[in-house]
Scaffold this motif. Structure first.
Motif, PDB file in Angstrom:
ATOM      1  N   ILE A  54       0.838  -1.200   0.000  1.00  0.00           N
ATOM      2  CA  ILE A  54       0.000   0.000   0.000  1.00  0.00           C
ATOM      3  C   ILE A  54       0.873   1.250   0.000  1.00  0.00           C
ATOM      4  N   ARG A  55       1.922   1.258   0.831  1.00  0.00           N
ATOM      5  CA  ARG A  55       2.836   2.422   0.849  1.00  0.00           C
ATOM      6  C   ARG A  55       3.523   2.592  -0.498  1.00  0.00           C
ATOM      7  N   GLN A  56       3.911   1.470  -1.128  1.00  0.00           N
ATOM      8  CA  GLN A  56       4.554   1.558  -2.438  1.00  0.00           C
ATOM      9  C   GLN A  56       3.600   2.138  -3.481  1.00  0.00           C
ATOM     10  N   VAL A  57       2.344   1.705  -3.430  1.00  0.00           N
ATOM     11  CA  VAL A  57       1.356   2.238  -4.368  1.00  0.00           C
ATOM     12  C   VAL A  57       1.165   3.728  -4.140  1.00  0.00           C
ATOM     13  N   GLU A  58       1.071   4.125  -2.870  1.00  0.00           N
ATOM     14  CA  GLU A  58       0.912   5.551  -2.555  1.00  0.00           C
ATOM     15  C   GLU A  58       2.106   6.362  -3.056  1.00  0.00           C
ATOM     16  N   GLN A  59       3.321   5.827  -2.851  1.00  0.00           N
ATOM     17  CA  GLN A  59       4.517   6.528  -3.318  1.00  0.00           C
ATOM     18  C   GLN A  59       4.562   6.594  -4.836  1.00  0.00           C
ATOM     19  N   THR A  60       4.123   5.517  -5.489  1.00  0.00           N
ATOM     20  CA  THR A  60       4.086   5.510  -6.952  1.00  0.00           C
ATOM     21  C   THR A  60       3.084   6.545  -7.461  1.00  0.00           C
ATOM     22  N   GLN A  61       1.933   6.625  -6.807  1.00  0.00           N
ATOM     23  CA  GLN A  61       0.933   7.622  -7.198  1.00  0.00           C
ATOM     24  C   GLN A  61       1.470   9.033  -6.994  1.00  0.00           C
ATOM     25  N   LEU A  62       2.135   9.251  -5.866  1.00  0.00           N
ATOM     26  CA  LEU A  62       2.715  10.568  -5.588  1.00  0.00           C
ATOM     27  C   LEU A  62       3.774  10.912  -6.626  1.00  0.00           C
ATOM     28  N   SER A  63       4.600   9.944  -6.932  1.00  0.00           N
ATOM     29  CA  SER A  63       5.643  10.159  -7.934  1.00  0.00           C
ATOM     30  C   SER A  63       5.040  10.482  -9.297  1.00  0.00           C
ATOM     31  N   ALA A  64       3.991   9.762  -9.669  1.00  0.00           N
ATOM     32  CA  ALA A  64       3.332  10.018 -10.949  1.00  0.00           C
ATOM     33  C   ALA A  64       2.722  11.417 -10.969  1.00  0.00           C
ATOM     34  N   LYS A  65       2.115  11.813  -9.863  1.00  0.00           N
ATOM     35  CA  LYS A  65       1.519  13.149  -9.767  1.00  0.00           C
ATOM     36  C   LYS A  65       2.593  14.228  -9.880  1.00  0.00           C
ATOM     37  N   MET A  66       3.710  14.001  -9.182  1.00  0.00           N
ATOM     38  CA  MET A  66       4.819  14.982  -9.242  1.00  0.00           C
ATOM     39  C   MET A  66       5.382  15.059 -10.665  1.00  0.00           C
ATOM     40  N   ASN A  67       5.515  13.913 -11.327  1.00  0.00           N
ATOM     41  CA  ASN A  67       6.023  13.916 -12.708  1.00  0.00           C
ATOM     42  C   ASN A  67       5.058  14.632 -13.642  1.00  0.00           C
ATOM     43  N   ALA A  68       3.767  14.425 -13.435  1.00  0.00           N
ATOM     44  CA  ALA A  68       2.785  15.129 -14.266  1.00  0.00           C
ATOM     45  C   ALA A  68       2.870  16.633 -14.045  1.00  0.00           C
ATOM     46  N   MET A  69       3.029  17.032 -12.807  1.00  0.00           N
ATOM     47  CA  MET A  69       3.153  18.469 -12.501  1.00  0.00           C
ATOM     48  C   MET A  69       4.425  19.039 -13.111  1.00  0.00           C
ATOM     49  N   ARG A  70       5.488  18.288 -13.041  1.00  0.00           N
ATOM     50  CA  ARG A  70       6.742  18.755 -13.632  1.00  0.00           C
ATOM     51  C   ARG A  70       6.592  18.922 -15.143  1.00  0.00           C
ATOM     52  N   THR A  71       5.884  17.963 -15.763  1.00  0.00           N
ATOM     53  CA  THR A  71       5.639  18.060 -17.207  1.00  0.00           C
ATOM     54  C   THR A  71       4.844  19.327 -17.525  1.00  0.00           C
ATOM     55  N   LEU A  72       3.833  19.610 -16.676  1.00  0.00           N
ATOM     56  CA  LEU A  72       3.053  20.842 -16.881  1.00  0.00           C
ATOM     57  C   LEU A  72       3.919  22.090 -16.712  1.00  0.00           C
ATOM     58  N   VAL A  73       4.766  22.087 -15.686  1.00  0.00           N
ATOM     59  CA  VAL A  73       5.674  23.229 -15.475  1.00  0.00           C
ATOM     60  C   VAL A  73       6.577  23.398 -16.691  1.00  0.00           C
ATOM     61  N   ASP A  74       7.114  22.285 -17.222  1.00  0.00           N
ATOM     62  CA  ASP A  74       7.953  22.349 -18.431  1.00  0.00           C
ATOM     63  C   ASP A  74       7.153  22.903 -19.620  1.00  0.00           C
ATOM     64  N   TYR A  75       5.907  22.476 -19.743  1.00  0.00           N
ATOM     65  CA  TYR A  75       5.061  22.944 -20.840  1.00  0.00           C
ATOM     66  C   TYR A  75       4.857  24.457 -20.730  1.00  0.00           C
ATOM     67  N   TYR A  76       4.517  24.934 -19.513  1.00  0.00           N
ATOM     68  CA  TYR A  76       4.297  26.374 -19.325  1.00  0.00           C
ATOM     69  C   TYR A  76       5.597  27.151 -19.508  1.00  0.00           C
TER      70      TYR A  76
END
Length: 165
Positions: A102-124
């Motif tokens: 469960i912790r690994q899944v939560e960390q994976t979700q957090l990591s995916a969210k952070m990567n998506a945000m970083r992609t958005l920051v790069d886009y902007y």
């Protein structure tokens, strides 16, 4: 019926037949060698003590069998207790493994969210640095980038040290 009981059952049948055969043979021998009924009766009385001996031996074997069964039951109970303890340990390990997953899944979700945000920051950032972008597009990109950076900061502030490991 198990394979181990078949030979035992066959042995028991052989022993019963042997006893009946000896009993029948003894009756024939008594009749052949002792012609008088009084002699036969006297000869039979000689075996009264033997009958008592065999009865006592049978009783002793019965008590011995009960003691063996009691020991076997005791061992079975001990094994059941050990098996129960092992099952409890196994259950605890499974629960721990589930918690880790469960912790690994939560960390994976957090990591995916952070990567998506970083992609958005790069886009902007690309929109802001693009010379073809209008002043309006640049201003909207800066505002959205700022919002996403604030969200990233909030996510980072909400993390514990154990969440990052």
């Amino acid at each position: 019926m198990s394979e181990n009981q078949n030979p035992k059952k066959f042995l028991l049948i052989k022993l019963i037949l042997l006893v009946v055969l000896i009993w029948g043979l003894s009756a024939v021998l008594i009749i052949v060698f002792l012609s008088e009924w009084s002699d036969r009766g006297t000869f039979g009385d000689l075996f009264g003590a033997v009958n008592a001996l065999f009865s006592a031996l049978a009783f002793a074997v019965l008590i011995y069998t009960i003691v063996l069964q009691r020991e076997e039951i005791k061992q079975n109970r001990e094994e059941i207790v050990l098996n129960r303890k092992e099952l409890e340990k196994s259950g605890k390990l499974q629960r721990k493994a589930q918690e880790v997953l469960i912790r690994q899944v939560e960390q994976t979700q957090l990591s995916a969210k952070m990567n998506a945000m970083r992609t958005l920051v790069d886009y902007y950032n690309n929109q802001i640095s693009n010379p073809k972008s209008t002043e309006e597009i640049v201003e909207k990109a800066k505002q959205k980038r700022k919002q996403i950076i604030l969200q990233i900061d909030q996510l980072i502030d909400g993390l514990n040290d154990s969440d990052v490991e």
